[in-house]
Each structure stands twice: as C-alpha cells, then as structure tokens.
Design an enzyme around this catalytic site. Sequence first.
Site, PDB file in Angstrom:
ATOM      1  N   GLY A 334     -30.760 -95.503 111.191  1.00  0.00           N
ATOM      2  CA  GLY A 334     -31.343 -94.933 109.986  1.00  0.00           C
ATOM      3  C   GLY A 334     -30.295 -94.279 109.100  1.00  0.00           C
ATOM      4  N   SER A 335     -30.722 -93.269 108.380  1.00  0.00           N
ATOM      5  CA  SER A 335     -29.847 -92.638 107.383  1.00  0.00           C
ATOM      6  C   SER A 335     -28.745 -91.781 107.981  1.00  0.00           C
ATOM      7  CB  SER A 335     -30.686 -91.791 106.423  1.00  0.00           C
ATOM      8  OG  SER A 335     -31.546 -92.614 105.665  1.00  0.00           O
ATOM      9  N   THR A 336     -28.707 -91.623 109.306  1.00  0.00           N
ATOM     10  CA  THR A 336     -27.607 -90.858 109.902  1.00  0.00           C
ATOM     11  C   THR A 336     -26.262 -91.523 109.650  1.00  0.00           C
ATOM     12  OG1 THR A 336     -27.873 -91.981 112.042  1.00  0.00           O
ATOM     13  CG2 THR A 336     -29.073 -89.900 111.731  1.00  0.00           C
TER      14      THR A 336
END
Length: 646
Positions: A334-336
């Site tokens: 994801g956005s990590t």
Amino acid sequence: MRNQRRSAVQPPHTLKNTRHEAHIFRVRSLLAVVVVILLTGLLMGRLFYLQVVQHDVFITRSEKNRVRVEPLTPNRGLIYDRNGELLAENRPTYNLTLVRERVDDLDETLSLLVDILDLSEEEADAFRERARRPQRPYQPALLMSGLDDEEIAELAINRHRLPGVEVEGQLQRHYPDARIMSHALGFVGRINKQELETLDSNDYAGTHFIGKTGVERFYEDELHGKAGVRQVETNASGRVLRELGRTDPEPGLDLTLTLDKDMQALAYDLLDGRRGAIVAIEPDTGGILAMASAPGFDSNLFVTGIDQKAYQELQEDIDLPLFNRAIRGTYPPGSTVKPFLAMAGLASGEITPDKTINDPGYFQLPNDSRRYRNWLRWGHGKVDMKRAITVSNNTYFYNLANEMGIDTISDYMHRFGFGERVGLDIQGGSSGIMPSREWKRERFGDAWYPGETLSVGIGQGYWQVTPLQLATATAVLANHGEWVRPRLAQKIGDETVEVEQPGTKDDLVLENEDWWETVYTGMEQVVSGSEGTARRIGKDLEYRLAGKSGTSQVFSLGQDEKYEADELEERLRDHALFIAFAPVEDPEIAVAVIVENAGGGSTHAAHLARAMTDAWLLDPEESGLDPEEVLDEADSDEDAMPDTQG
C-alpha cells in the site's frame, strides 16, 4: 578198546598265548595314547586359538557383556533477551527409554508398559510407533517424557519384567513465554527419521531433540553442544554396578538475542489476538527489538511431541496460528512505499523535490479512458513531494511511477531490500515479490502493461512484502541509506555478533543529502501536520516521529466502485499498515505494523506503531502506556475515519 586207544593218543588241550596277547595290548595301548595325545593336542590347539589367536575378539565380547558404553547428552544452551531475561530454559524431567537390542519380545514389553502406565488407545498407538522408529543400534529410543512420581514408582516395581527399559533423568526445553515468543524463538522437537539419517551419530548420541523452527533451528549447531560418553560395568541383568570412565559432554553455547522481552510482549498485546505482525528494529545495529506474529501458539506442546488432536486443531484454525506472519506473511504494501518511491525518483533523477502536479482526483495514461483514482475522490489540488507523502496522494505517485517505469522502480526497491531475504539469521523467511518486466515474463509468460506500473506506484498489484522487509526498508531510510542487516543474535556464547556482516547490500547514496530531509519532513507531517493522514496519533508527542500509513486491498474494486467497509465480511476488509521511525534526528527505532482486515493504516495500525516508539524512547513510568487504552483509541479512530485510505 579202540576208543580208549584213540583218546589216549589225542594231544592235551593247549594253554593261552600270552606273548600274542601282550602284543595286542601294547598295540592297543599305543593307539589309545596316540588318540589321547591327538585329542589333547586338539584341545590345546583350540584353547590356544581361543585364548591367544582370538583373544581380542572374545575379550571384546566379554567386555561388551560386562562393560557398557552410554552416551552423555550435552545440556542445550540457554537463550536470553538483550537484558538477560531468560527466554528458553532447560527443566529437569524423567523420560522413559527403550533399547530394542536388549528386549527379548518387543510386543510383549510394549503391551506390559501400556498396562503399567494405563495409556489410552491413542497414546498406546503413539507409544508403539515411537518404539519402532528407526534408531541407531543400542541407542535408547524415547518413548515418553515428563513421567510423574506415580509412573516412576510403577515402573520401578516392574523393572525385573522390563529388560532394556530405563527411566532417565534429563533436562528438557521449556519456554516461559511460549505464546508471545513462539514464532521468533521457534521450538525443539523429537528427532525424526529424515534428520536421523543426516545428523552426526557421535554428536547426537543420546540426544532426542533438535531445533525445528526459528532461532532454535538456525543456531542448532551452537546451542546443541557435543555429546560425551561413560563406561559402566553391568551385571547379567544389565543393571549398572559402577562407572569405569567418562568423557564429559560439552554444553551448548548460550545465546543472547537482540529481542527485548518487554517490547515483544507489548507488540503481542497490541495485536490483541487479531491477525497481524509487528516488527521493530534498531536502525544503527540492525538488532530486532520485537518480531511478533499473532495469533501465536504454545510452543511447549511441540517439545515432547504434540498429540494428533491438538495439532489438527492448530492446523485447521482459520486464523493460522502456526503461520509466522512477521517473516512469511506477504501483503501488498500500500501507501507505505511512497517514501521509498520518492527516494527512488530523486536518486534516479526522474523528479525533484519542488516539482508539483495538479491533482483532479485521478490520473490517466495517454490514449486510455480509464481513470486511476486518488483515495480522495475530489483530489488534493496542487501537490509537491512533501505534501504528496503527508496526504498520501495517489495521483502524484501514479505520475512518478509512470515516469520512472517498472524496471527503474524494481531496481531501486531492491536496494531497500524488497523482493529479497533480508534477515541475517532469520530461518524460513519469504522474499516476497518485487515485480519487473522480466519477472512477469518468467512467471506468467506475458508482457508488462503501463497500468500495472501505476498499481505498483501505490504499493498494489503484484508487489508483495513481508513485515520484516518493510521494517528493514524503514531502518535503511532512517539511516540515510546506510545498510545494516537485521539480526536476532547479539552474542553467541561470549562472542559478540558483529554489526557488519558479509552479504550486506551496498548503501543507497544520493547526489544531494538534503533530499533525505525532504522525505523525512513529509513523513513527519503525516503524524504532526494538519493534513497528515495519521495526525490523530501526533498528540502530545515528546519526540520527532516520522511515519507513513498504508492500506492494502484484499480484493480489487471496479473503476467507479466505492469501498464500504461496513458492508463487507471482516476477512474481505483492507489490511492496515504503518511504518515509523524516531527520533527523526537520530533514529533509535524503526517499526512496521500490519493488522489484517483492520481498515485504513492511518487509524488502527498507526496507534500501534506510536505505542511501540513510546515504549522504546520514553520512561515506562512517565509514558503511562496501557495497551488496552491504545487499542480503545485505535478502535475509536477506526470508526471516526473510515474513508482514509492513505
């Protein structure tokens, strides 16, 4: 008259021929003497052969009947945490063993033991199976562990009926904090047939257990030690009369880990039985402070051999307690990954920190009608790198990924450790997936499409990471690109494990060192800025914390579909991820959190990451950290911000 005359002229009866008889006697006596001499010679020859020629053979057989060589099992090394807290110990126990070569009738002996110990049918079957397992000649087979006083007494009373059966006092592995340490430490178990064929028969003489998973398996050679032997004199019944000599075993080396027991316990408590993992690393040393996977299991059950029913329950548990999510669980990040992509864009020269885009809420490829949407449907307007990280803007990173291309992205992400086994002494870890054109061609025999690059740009698509990889990449980011391999061992015996290890990746060097601060500022604003996706965890911070939230989709949505968590089954909801390091100016801890099906990472997972950094950086008494309060805040935050996908 005639008859009288005839009898008168007959010769008188002759006497015995003594000379002839004497001759016969002498011949017979001579033959008897010769036979006696031959038999005596034969007997003496046989005696000479047995006593002189075959002396070594028969003295060895005699000694084997009188003298027995018994293996002495070495004490397994203990395992401690970084503060000297005992994590794996050896407890005294009594085991029932059997030497098959000294048993006249194995079936009868086993039946007698089953009656004496009053075993159930299932226990009796397992008992017989252990007795018949392949074993080296004259090596004792372990039938049963942990005998109690009553069982020992019954066996002692019936000892005369049980030749070859012994009750042995030994030290047995025990894990005081089995459930919270189950995945990190692993466990020992009985040596199986395959292991028996490969192990050194001298070192493992008399040893019944071997490391099966985790630290116990990786450091088996160091923890096990070397077996010793002793010579004992026995009577005709095989009972030991006295000890004739011994070579003491060499105990295994004690192992001191980088793990902190309190941090590990906190991580496990914060997961609160939910499926997920938390990994915390000390950036400057690579020492793993916590590596928790939930749910866990009682590893002590495996030491003496878990029964079939209990093992089946663990295997069939839908939450997979035996699965180590921290090192083997793979998830879309994801956005990590957005801070890492930003660094890759800067390092590759594809972007500068000041470049801005205008976000209408979506991104479109040239000549493609499909809209790749931002999580905020109406968009964030004008966005630069710092703000893109702070608000977790998808459109900015769609654009960046499209400009970089998948091969450049893959190359730089490998430099952070994605797609590779990063641990120094982590047994059984997954390498995850870092896709590229070549990877897809080899895996699926298909070409790579531009839309797939955009999915990778926000940590979706084929990209799969483990929590350990994510924590490692965060530590590299915190270190200004300096690589230190994550590890669990701090000391082996008295020897300290060096920080610099062979096989460590090259450091990531940027043209401009100020670029690190650009990314750090964006991550710091995630938790402390007014637009930060995880601003709710930034209250009352006593140190500078950099973080990044992430939401990992379990299934794909259509172009115009909206994610409604309340309408989905719990196991179809998004996974929550969060990475963090602190203090920003001199990082002491890097954390990666993933909680399966918990929704957005900016809510639930963020609170858990903040609790981990608080616990490491603040005085426990001053911080007043209560895992239950943290979880209550996380749950309420999850309800308050259901639409935040950054």
